[in-house]
Enzyme design. Structure first.
Site, PDB file in Angstrom:
ATOM      1  N   HIS A 103     -15.692 -58.532  18.917  1.00 48.46           N
ATOM      2  CA  HIS A 103     -17.043 -58.411  19.255  1.00 48.46           C
ATOM      3  C   HIS A 103     -17.211 -59.826  19.963  1.00 48.46           C
ATOM      4  O   HIS A 103     -16.993 -60.997  19.578  1.00 48.46           O
ATOM      5  CB  HIS A 103     -17.688 -58.189  18.089  1.00 48.46           C
ATOM      6  CG  HIS A 103     -19.420 -58.380  18.219  1.00 48.46           C
ATOM      7  ND1 HIS A 103     -20.024 -59.332  17.764  1.00 48.46           N
ATOM      8  CD2 HIS A 103     -19.985 -57.325  18.989  1.00 48.46           C
ATOM      9  CE1 HIS A 103     -21.286 -58.856  17.884  1.00 48.46           C
ATOM     10  NE2 HIS A 103     -21.374 -57.837  18.843  1.00 48.46           N
ATOM     11  N   SER A 104     -17.893 -59.402  21.246  1.00 46.78           N
ATOM     12  CA  SER A 104     -18.769 -60.384  21.790  1.00 46.78           C
ATOM     13  C   SER A 104     -17.712 -61.386  22.214  1.00 46.78           C
ATOM     14  O   SER A 104     -16.873 -61.428  22.963  1.00 46.78           O
ATOM     15  CB  SER A 104     -19.730 -60.863  20.959  1.00 46.78           C
ATOM     16  OG  SER A 104     -20.733 -61.799  21.655  1.00 46.78           O
ATOM     17  N   TYR A 105     -17.929 -62.681  21.773  1.00 50.10           N
ATOM     18  CA  TYR A 105     -16.819 -63.881  22.100  1.00 50.10           C
ATOM     19  C   TYR A 105     -15.541 -63.533  21.717  1.00 50.10           C
ATOM     20  O   TYR A 105     -14.601 -64.076  22.489  1.00 50.10           O
ATOM     21  CB  TYR A 105     -17.506 -65.074  21.589  1.00 50.10           C
ATOM     22  CG  TYR A 105     -16.176 -66.324  21.273  1.00 50.10           C
ATOM     23  CD1 TYR A 105     -15.807 -66.845  22.363  1.00 50.10           C
ATOM     24  CD2 TYR A 105     -15.756 -66.334  20.042  1.00 50.10           C
ATOM     25  CE1 TYR A 105     -14.628 -68.017  21.994  1.00 50.10           C
ATOM     26  CE2 TYR A 105     -14.914 -67.200  19.474  1.00 50.10           C
ATOM     27  CZ  TYR A 105     -14.308 -68.012  20.653  1.00 50.10           C
ATOM     28  OH  TYR A 105     -13.136 -68.934  20.350  1.00 50.10           O
TER      29      TYR A 105
END
Length: 265
Positions: A103-105
């Site tokens: 998720h994300s980073y």
């Protein structure tokens, strides 16, 4: 007689501590869910419980220096540290047939993991995640105004170890007051080394594994737009959407769990 009993008891005890292996190819795949910046394994609680109820083995590692591992925050923590966190989990748990979700980073983290541990993986799922070209860092791709602001904040509030304070839950699309309070209580500073260290890959992104990008379409985040444009332009990606904010695992755990199960089928 007593020795035989002790020997039998030892075998029985040993059987209780055998490593938990991921399911084999004929069974349901295991999930390893990797959180994004400022978060920890805690953020996957709702999704993990639903996937486990469906019969999957689920692992939710917390990356070094974050969450309940915040006591390990130091200037030495960087992107390689976090890639190693996940590679070591795969190795020490002897996992195979893994659906690796970032998720994300953590899209950058799982890109590095796929480069080093491809044999243990089944597919990659990038959840509203960032991608990097090899040789670039997070700050390489961020607008200069964003970089300058982050560095200024780190200098002023980095607690002497070089860490970026967390953004408010609303920045991740978390609007429910109870959820926002929960997220706020658990977020911790992000090690600055994860912004500065370039991603190094030996193979092309994904290392020939099937890869899916899940776009969260509500309250889009500007820094993700270059990644999403890159994915849309590449026929090698499978794409899905969720009508939710960035922290889908908090906001919409049911729809996200259903989608992950569909992708893993």
């Amino acid at each position: 007689m007593q020795r035989r009993h002790l020997f039998a008891a030892g075998i029985a005890a040993a059987s209780l501590v055998q490593p938990l292996r991921a399911a084999g190819p004929a069974d349901k795949p295991a999930f390893v869910l990797v959180h994004g910046a400022w978060h920890g394994g805690w953020c996957w609680t709702r999704v993990a419980s639903q996937l486990r109820a469906a019969g999957h083995a689920v692992y939710t590692p917390t990356l070094t220096g974050l969450g309940e591992r915040r006591h390990l925050l130091s200037p030495q923590v960087n992107l390689d540290t976090h890639i190693d966190d996940v590679v070591n989990l795969l190795d020490f748990e002897e996992l195979e047939n893994v659906v690796l979700v970032g998720h994300s980073y953590a899209g950058i983290v799982i890109s590095g993991v796929a480069d080093r541990a491809r044999a243990r993986l089944r597919q990659l799922v990038f959840l509203d995640a960032l991608l990097l070209e090899p040789g670039k860092s997070l700050f390489s791709d961020f607008p200069q105004a964003v970089v300058d602001q982050r560095l200024k904040t780190i200098r002023e509030t980095g607690a002497g170890v070089g860490a970026a304070p967390a953004l408010p839950p609303s920045a991740f699309g978390v609007k429910d007051p109870t959820d926002a309070a929960w997220v706020q209580r658990h977020m911790t500073p992000q090690p600055v080394g994860t912004y500065l260290q370039p991603l190094q890959l030996k193979a092309p992104l994904g290392n020939s594994l099937p890869k899916t990008y899940i776009e969260c379409t509500a309250d889009p985040i500007a820094t993700l737009e270059p990644t999403k444009a890159r994915v849309r332009a590449d026929a090698g990606w499978r794409t899905r959407t969720l009508a939710t904010g960035h922290d889908a695992m908090v906001i919409a755990p049911g729809p996200l769990s259903d989608l992950l199960r569909e992708l893993a089928a």
